[in-house]
Design an enzyme around this catalytic site. Structure first.
Site, PDB file in Angstrom:
ATOM      1  CB  ALA A  71      -0.915  -0.002   1.222  1.00  0.00           C
ATOM      2  CB  THR A  72       4.165   1.971   1.510  1.00  0.00           C
ATOM      3  OG1 THR A  72       3.739   1.685   2.847  1.00  0.00           O
ATOM      4  CG2 THR A  72       5.186   3.086   1.516  1.00  0.00           C
ATOM      5  CG  ASN A 154      -3.885   3.333  10.379  1.00  0.00           C
ATOM      6  OD1 ASN A 154      -4.396   4.333   9.875  1.00  0.00           O
ATOM      7  ND2 ASN A 154      -2.690   3.357  10.886  1.00  0.00           N
ATOM      8  CD  GLN A 182      -6.230  -0.943   8.779  1.00  0.00           C
ATOM      9  OE1 GLN A 182      -6.953  -1.824   9.246  1.00  0.00           O
ATOM     10  NE2 GLN A 182      -4.916  -1.006   8.849  1.00  0.00           N
ATOM     11  CB  SER A 202      -1.954  -3.493   1.698  1.00  0.00           C
ATOM     12  OG  SER A 202      -0.803  -4.201   2.067  1.00  0.00           O
ATOM     13  CB  ALA A 203      -2.355  -9.032  -0.181  1.00  0.00           C
ATOM     14  CG  HIS A 204       0.329  -6.960   5.028  1.00  0.00           C
ATOM     15  ND1 HIS A 204       0.438  -6.591   6.342  1.00  0.00           N
ATOM     16  CD2 HIS A 204       0.636  -5.850   4.314  1.00  0.00           C
ATOM     17  CE1 HIS A 204       0.809  -5.316   6.433  1.00  0.00           C
ATOM     18  NE2 HIS A 204       0.930  -4.841   5.203  1.00  0.00           N
ATOM     19  CB  THR A 240      10.091 -10.041 -12.605  1.00  0.00           C
ATOM     20  OG1 THR A 240      11.108  -9.741 -13.555  1.00  0.00           O
ATOM     21  CG2 THR A 240       9.581 -11.452 -12.813  1.00  0.00           C
ATOM     22  CB  CYS A 327       4.508   2.559  10.199  1.00  0.00           C
ATOM     23  SG  CYS A 327       3.648   1.474   9.093  1.00  0.00           S
TER      24      CYS A 327
HETATM   25  N1  PLP Z   1      -2.425   2.541   4.774  1.00  0.00           N
HETATM   26  C1  PLP Z   1      -3.011   2.116   5.895  1.00  0.00           C
HETATM   27  C2  PLP Z   1      -4.319   2.710   6.308  1.00  0.00           C
HETATM   28  C3  PLP Z   1      -2.408   1.140   6.680  1.00  0.00           C
HETATM   29  O1  PLP Z   1      -2.997   0.723   7.799  1.00  0.00           O
HETATM   30  C4  PLP Z   1      -1.164   0.604   6.264  1.00  0.00           C
HETATM   31  C5  PLP Z   1      -0.455  -0.405   7.088  1.00  0.00           C
HETATM   32  O2  PLP Z   1      -0.294  -0.230   8.293  1.00  0.00           O
HETATM   33  C6  PLP Z   1      -0.604   1.079   5.079  1.00  0.00           C
HETATM   34  C7  PLP Z   1      -1.270   2.040   4.355  1.00  0.00           C
HETATM   35  C8  PLP Z   1       0.704   0.560   4.556  1.00  0.00           C
HETATM   36  O3  PLP Z   1       0.549  -0.754   4.098  1.00  0.00           O
HETATM   37  P1  PLP Z   1       1.776  -1.594   3.510  1.00  0.00           P
HETATM   38  O4  PLP Z   1       2.391  -2.267   4.687  1.00  0.00           O
HETATM   39  O5  PLP Z   1       1.167  -2.569   2.571  1.00  0.00           O
HETATM   40  O6  PLP Z   1       2.683  -0.648   2.838  1.00  0.00           O
END
Ligand code: PLP
Length: 390
Positions: A71-72, A154, A182, A202-204, A240, A327
């Site tokens: 997502a970043t 989040n 989220q 973001s998949a995780h 890739t 983070c």
């Molecule tokens: N945006 C939100 C709202 C998030 O909660 C997070 C992860 O904590 C991110 C972005 C970043 O996700 P990623 O770890 O996939 O870069």
């Protein structure tokens, strides 16, 4: 007993997703861009995974989904892409509106862009950690090119008025981006109903693998390529393709969307049971009305109990929680959203976030209530020496 209540930071892989990914680490390891059988045999799996993202979010066929590493990357791509495409070529439209409580991948990118002449308005949250659509609309000027507002926060789980602001942006001819990391799997996200220009996922965060995400781009809102190189993703994002992870993300998003109902019934009920029990602890402050939050999240603050001390006690009992964004978790800190709510500075240092998933059980919730309540008593008895009045 081990209890994982930090699902807003990351989630465990759905066992079905793990099984689905396995062959792509073994026999199906070809590069999908290669012209031999090894390459060709993985392509249908990639298409299936991409199709799952389109289905899950009800994305119109003509729009684009770019696979990213997280997502970043998706958030950076939108903000820097808008800068390169629009702001550099037309400095009269150099204003971006966002909220004060976006993820650091938005906030830090915007602070960086400010150094390059972009003007940014960070709209404040209210006392519940919510954002009013009106406050966002009021921040817009004739120079606004983009509004970037997350779908759900989040830290607090508060749901932001994305549909209303997206509609407003469209009427005004302003681009609209939402970080929906989220929201996916917790709330219905239908891009034919809510017409955004860009969406990050973001998949995780929904029981897929880490290190894989996507960026939705509406037709007509294409952005310049930030990763120049090969022809992957139609030349729009070189590198890739990470086939096992893309396949994993495809099944994970399918599963996530199929479980939105479960999240809003069973997981919500567990969350509410936990919250009701913790709310009985004297001097406890819970952020945001729960009907306005994602169904799995509680951010609470207990007067006289340091967030980090609480985490330590919970961790010793096998319970994983958080004081806020993963983070920022490497140093002792005030919870940034609690600080933004701005009620009482002490609350920001006593914040604990508990975030459940569809794998959380009643037994785990009951155990957490017991451990949490005892930990508060223990920590308060220690901190009373330093001034806690109860
Ligand atoms: N945006 C939100 C709202 C998030 O909660 C997070 C992860 O904590 C991110 C972005 C970043 O996700 P990623 O770890 O996939 O870069």
């Amino acid at each position: 007993m081990r209890v994982y209540l930090d699902n807003n930071a990351t989630t465990k892989i759905d066992p079905l997703v793990k099984v689905k990914m396995q062959p792509f680490f073994e026999e199906l390891y070809g590069n999908p861009n290669s012209l031999h059988a090894y390459g060709m045999e993985v392509r249908p799996h990639l298409n299936e995974a991409l199709g799952a993202v389109y289905d899950a979010l009800n994305i119109p066929d003509e729009d684009d989904v770019l696979i990213t590493s997280c997502a970043t990357e998706s958030n950076n791509s939108v903000l820097k892409g808008v800068f390169f495409k629009h702001i550099l070529t037309n400095p009269d439209k150099n204003h971006i509106v966002t909220t004060a409580v976006e993820h650091p991948s938005v906030l830090e990118t915007l602070l960086f862009l400010e150094e390059h002449g972009v003007r940014v308005t960070f709209v404040d949250v209210d006392e519940n950690g919510g954002v009013s659509a009106q406050a966002v609309k009021d921040a817009v000027t004739d120079q606004t090119i983009l509004i970037s507002m997350m779908w759900a926060n989040n830290e607090t789980g508060m749901i932001f008025p994305v549909a209303e602001v997206a509609k407003f942006a469209r009427e005004k001819g302003i681009l609209f981006h939402t970080d929906a990391v989220q929201a996916i799997g917790k709330l219905p996200v239908d891009l034919k109903k809510v017409r955004v220009d860009y969406l990050t996922l973001s998949a995780h965060k929904f029981h897929g693998p880490k290190g894989i995400g996507a960026l939705y781009v509406r037709k007509g809102c294409e952005l310049p390529n930030l990763f120049h190189g090969g022809e992957q993703m139609g030349g729009k994002r070189a590198g890739t393709l990470n086939v096992p992870y893309i396949v994993g993300m495809g099944l994970a998003i399918r599963q996530a969307v199929n479980h939105v109902e479960v999240m809003n019934t069973q997981v919500r009920a567990l969350r509410d049971e936990l919250e009701d029990a913790l709310a009985k602890i004297p001097d406890t402050f819970i952020v945001g009305p729960r009907h306005m939050r994602t169904p799995n999240t509680i951010l609470l603050s207990i007067r006289g109990v340091e967030g980090e001390a609480m985490l330590w006690d919970l961790n010793r009992a096998g319970i994983a929680a958080s004081t806020g964004s993963a983070c920022a978790s490497e140093s002792l800190h005030a919870n940034p959203v609690m600080s933004a709510i701005g009620q009482d500075p002490e609350l920001a240092h006593t914040a604990i976030r508990l975030s459940l998933s569809r794998f959380t059980t009643l037994e785990e919730v009951e155990y957490t209530i017991e451990v949490f309540t005892k930990a508060v008593e223990r920590l308060r008895s220690i901190s009373s020496t330093y001034g806690y009045k109860g």
